[in-house]
Each structure stands twice: as structure tokens, then as C-alpha cells.
Design a protein around this motif. Sequence first.
Motif, PDB file in Angstrom:
ATOM      1  N   TYR A  71      34.511  37.165  41.833  1.00 22.42           N
ATOM      2  CA  TYR A  71      35.041  37.901  40.673  1.00 22.42           C
ATOM      3  C   TYR A  71      35.933  37.002  39.817  1.00 22.42           C
ATOM      4  CZ  TYR A  71      33.476  42.401  42.634  1.00 22.42           C
ATOM      5  OH  TYR A  71      32.732  43.435  43.110  1.00 22.42           O
ATOM      6  N   ALA A  72      36.726  36.192  40.499  1.00 21.78           N
ATOM      7  CA  ALA A  72      37.643  35.313  39.759  1.00 21.78           C
ATOM      8  C   ALA A  72      36.859  34.345  38.882  1.00 21.78           C
ATOM      9  CB  ALA A  72      38.543  34.561  40.744  1.00 21.78           C
ATOM     10  N   ARG A  73      35.781  33.793  39.448  1.00 20.60           N
ATOM     11  CA  ARG A  73      34.980  32.836  38.664  1.00 20.60           C
ATOM     12  C   ARG A  73      34.305  33.541  37.491  1.00 20.60           C
ATOM     13  NH1 ARG A  73      34.163  27.911  38.845  1.00 20.60           N
ATOM     14  NH2 ARG A  73      35.295  27.782  40.793  1.00 20.60           N
ATOM     15  N   ARG A  74      33.899  34.784  37.728  1.00 18.70           N
ATOM     16  CA  ARG A  74      33.287  35.539  36.627  1.00 18.70           C
ATOM     17  C   ARG A  74      34.298  35.699  35.483  1.00 18.70           C
ATOM     18  NH1 ARG A  74      30.561  40.715  38.868  1.00 18.70           N
ATOM     19  NH2 ARG A  74      29.382  39.168  40.023  1.00 18.70           N
ATOM     20  N   LYS A  75      35.550  35.978  35.848  1.00 20.14           N
ATOM     21  CA  LYS A  75      36.582  36.122  34.809  1.00 20.14           C
ATOM     22  C   LYS A  75      36.838  34.790  34.100  1.00 20.14           C
ATOM     23  CE  LYS A  75      38.594  40.195  36.799  1.00 20.14           C
ATOM     24  NZ  LYS A  75      39.547  40.871  37.638  1.00 20.14           N
ATOM     25  N   LEU A  76      36.781  33.702  34.862  1.00 19.52           N
ATOM     26  CA  LEU A  76      36.977  32.362  34.270  1.00 19.52           C
ATOM     27  C   LEU A  76      35.955  32.135  33.159  1.00 19.52           C
ATOM     28  CD1 LEU A  76      38.479  29.486  34.963  1.00 19.52           C
ATOM     29  CD2 LEU A  76      36.230  28.875  35.836  1.00 19.52           C
ATOM     30  N   ILE A  77      34.713  32.502  33.465  1.00 22.34           N
ATOM     31  CA  ILE A  77      33.620  32.254  32.515  1.00 22.34           C
ATOM     32  C   ILE A  77      33.662  33.271  31.370  1.00 22.34           C
ATOM     33  CG2 ILE A  77      31.095  32.238  32.283  1.00 22.34           C
ATOM     34  CD1 ILE A  77      31.155  31.247  35.325  1.00 22.34           C
ATOM     35  N   ASP A  78      33.772  34.567  31.737  1.00 17.79           N
ATOM     36  CA  ASP A  78      33.718  35.620  30.716  1.00 17.79           C
ATOM     37  C   ASP A  78      34.875  35.500  29.728  1.00 17.79           C
ATOM     38  OD1 ASP A  78      31.524  36.567  31.966  1.00 17.79           O
ATOM     39  OD2 ASP A  78      32.511  38.331  32.866  1.00 17.79           O
ATOM     40  N   LYS A  79      36.060  35.173  30.232  1.00 22.10           N
ATOM     41  CA  LYS A  79      37.236  35.145  29.349  1.00 22.10           C
ATOM     42  C   LYS A  79      37.445  33.758  28.731  1.00 22.10           C
ATOM     43  CE  LYS A  79      39.284  38.945  31.933  1.00 22.10           C
ATOM     44  NZ  LYS A  79      40.148  40.049  31.570  1.00 22.10           N
ATOM     45  N   ASP A 135      38.799  26.917  38.903  1.00 21.50           N
ATOM     46  CA  ASP A 135      38.544  26.305  37.592  1.00 21.50           C
ATOM     47  C   ASP A 135      37.150  25.688  37.590  1.00 21.50           C
ATOM     48  OD1 ASP A 135      38.705  23.879  38.881  1.00 21.50           O
ATOM     49  OD2 ASP A 135      40.540  23.224  37.905  1.00 21.50           O
ATOM     50  N   ALA A 136      36.835  24.955  36.522  1.00 20.74           N
ATOM     51  CA  ALA A 136      35.466  24.447  36.370  1.00 20.74           C
ATOM     52  C   ALA A 136      35.092  23.510  37.515  1.00 20.74           C
ATOM     53  CB  ALA A 136      35.342  23.719  35.031  1.00 20.74           C
TER      54      ALA A 136
END
Length: 417
Positions: free
Chosen positions: A343-351, A376-377
Motif C-alpha cells: 500500500y505504501a508503494r502504491r501511495k508513493l507512485i499515485d501521489k 522510495d524508488a
Amino acid sequence: MGAEKPTVALVVSGSVAAYKAPMVARLLLAAGWRVIPVMTASAERFVGAVTLSGLTGEAVRTSMWDPTFAGEMHVEIARQADVIAYVPATADLLARLVQGRADDLAAALGLVAKGPRIVAPAMHPRMWLHEATQRNVAQLCADGVAFVGPVYGAVASGEDGLGRMAEPEAIAEAIIASLRKAGPRDLEGRHIVVTAGPTIEDLDPVRFLGNRSTGKMGFAIAVNAASRGAKVTLIAGPTHLTSPAIVQRLDVRSTADMAAAMELVLGVDLDGADALVMTAAVADYRPAQVSASKEKKGNDRAAIELVKNADILAAIGAKRNGRATPVLVGFAVESAGEQLLVYARRKLIDKKVDVIVANPAETAFAGDTNEAWLVDASGDTALGTLSKSGVAERIVDEVVKRLAVTCLGAASCEASL
Ligand code: CTP
């Protein structure tokens, strides 16, 4: 520095101003410090030891002659304390510090201190201006002791003059700043915006929708960034925390208020800050209607229609449009078990942000520690469970790392690597 949190031995000596020492303790605790309370014999006549132990969660040390204490008390306290602060410091205490005496715990700590010593004098103006006190002040300054106050104002006798103890905020700020001088100044010239606490959505004049965020994590980040030389704007939802004096604070209530404050501070082109750390637990929804008067109790079942709030961070991520600044850090608090990092990575990408700090919801709120991962990336980094000031330090390190490749003073410039 002490084990995890920055630590001060707060030495209270016997003056009427001693009643303000617990306020200084509170401010330091709110800023993520550990406070070890110490009292002279005469301080015990002015303020209750129970007040200080209750506030700080630490035993109040009043005498070196405690057979139950393992080791040499003055040496052990000085080992744990990054700073020794005398709040208030009487004329007698100043004289004893000048002489290098060790006949009580307060004086002995002054001799065995390994870090900064700070005094906040409080006394009648004639005592302060007396040549003996002024000689002592000059000597202590020459010895490297830092003074905060006294200030001009009303003293205990009801007279006005120079001798009133500095206000608790100024004293707490001086204590925090004393360590700042020793730490890295790697955010000098930078402007960091931090959001903290919950946002609150009103239903009517007495009810609201909110969440359990206390603001502690955001405040710890603000203090850490300020201690490293940054100008910090803290946009805070409703919280009981006292604002650290070294940051500029804007209080907001709803998600819309927070978005408006953000636009004011960042500017339409986002060039008002070098980084944004979005710690706030922003309400995702608000009531479709806010009643101007208190709603009356009605049927057994009731429903509230909610409408979605704007996603502040996602809007800023989209607007940044690939530029290097402002550096964007978001949070993801999830009850997601193994899915936490997904979920955290999804937020990294989406936001479209640079870093997401992931916390399990079960332990994220209210306490003084946080279990955290940095996403992070380049991948996921487990920080483990640290004090909130320890997590803050790591998050600010990430901001510093990313700002190191941008041009100082031009928030909108591109990464130079
Ligand atoms: N955030 C925001 N505006 C919102 C909601 C969240 O700026 N309306 C920010 C938060 O401050 C945080 C990040 O986005 O830094 C992630 O917030 P979180 O509540 O975990 O995620 P949501 O996008 O709201 O998704 P969900 O609640 O479904 O997990």
C-alpha cells in the motif's frame, strides 16, 4: 547525545520562579526530549517533587546520598544528560557554580557536565545588579555557561525590574538550541513545511469527525528540521501539543483549512518551500452538510452523508510535475499486515512523492515510539521501532539527501546530478 532522545537534567533551585520549571519540562517533553528532574533542598519548598516526577515520568533527584541508587549519582546523571539546565538559577546557585563546588547534586552536576550548561537566573533586581552577582555572571560567561534571561518585568515582590526569569518558551528554546549548535546544520537556508495532527470535520457546532493522531510525529520532525538550521513552518491540526518556539506554527481545523494554509505557504507554483513533510492524518471525507445549530436526537438509526475531501499531497505531487523540489514526503498508516509496504508503494507512485513513511496503524498513534519503514524508488528500508524523534531524524536525513542535489536558494531549480 543520550541513548535515544535528547536529554536534559533540569535542575530546579529555590526561587519563587520555580513554579515555572514544570512548564519548561512540559515544553521539552512535547519537543521529544527526556527530562531528568533534579531539585535543590530549597527548591523543594517552592514546588512539589511529585509535580515534576508526574510530568516527566522520572524519579526526582534531590540528594546525592541515596543508598538505593547504584553508582555515583552525579556522574550517572551527567552521563545521561546532553545538557544541564538550571531553571531557575538563584544568586546563590550562580555563586556556587563559579566556585566549582560539589556540596550538593545541583552544584556537582555543573562540575561533571559533559555538554552545555544553561542557567535561567531569577532573583530580585537588586540581587541581580549587585556587583558580586555581576562578577559571578561575567565569570560563568567566560567559563562557557549560557544565560537565558533574566528579563525586565514583574518579580515576586511586586516590583518591576531586571531579575524576572525568562519565559518558559524562551528557556525551552535555549535548551533545544544548545544541542542544535553541536549537531549538523545541514538545512541552513532551507524552508521546510511540516503538517501534523488530525484534521477535524465539523458536523454541527458540538460534534465532529476526527481521528486519533496526536501530532507528536510531525512536531518531532519540525523540531529536528529547525535544529538543523531550517526555517520551519508547522501547519498543525487540532492538537494538545505546545508549539516548539523555534518553528512558525499555523493552526488549522479542517482538511480545506489545511489545503488553504498549504497554498498560502507553498504558493501556487510550489516555490515557497524546499520540502514538504506531510505527517498530518488528513480526513478523507467531510459531512455533505454542516448544521449551523445542534442536531437533535432522532430515530434509532442515523446516517451521515459524506463527501470526499481533496487529496492535498496528491494534488501537490501532480502539480510538481517531475521537478526535484519541493521534496515531498508522505505517510502511510495502514492496518494491512504484510500488505503495509504494498500500500505504501502504491501511495508513493499515485501521489508522485519522493518518500513514503509506512507505519502499522496499531502502534502509530499516541505513543512516543514508532515502527517505521522508508519506501522510495530505490526500495524499502526498515527503521525498526525508534523514538519519534529518532524516526524524525531519519526522515529529515532523507530530505537533506535529496536537497543536496538541488541549488540552494532556488527551490524550483532542477536536480544537478
Ligand atoms: N493525505 C493528504 N490529503 C488527503 C489524505 C491524505 O494530503 N485527503 C496525505 C497524508 O497526509 C499522508 C498521505 O497522503 O501523507 C497518505 O495518507 P493516508 O491517509 O495514509 O492515505 P489515503 O490516500 O487517505 O488512503 P487510505 O486512507 O485509503 O489509506
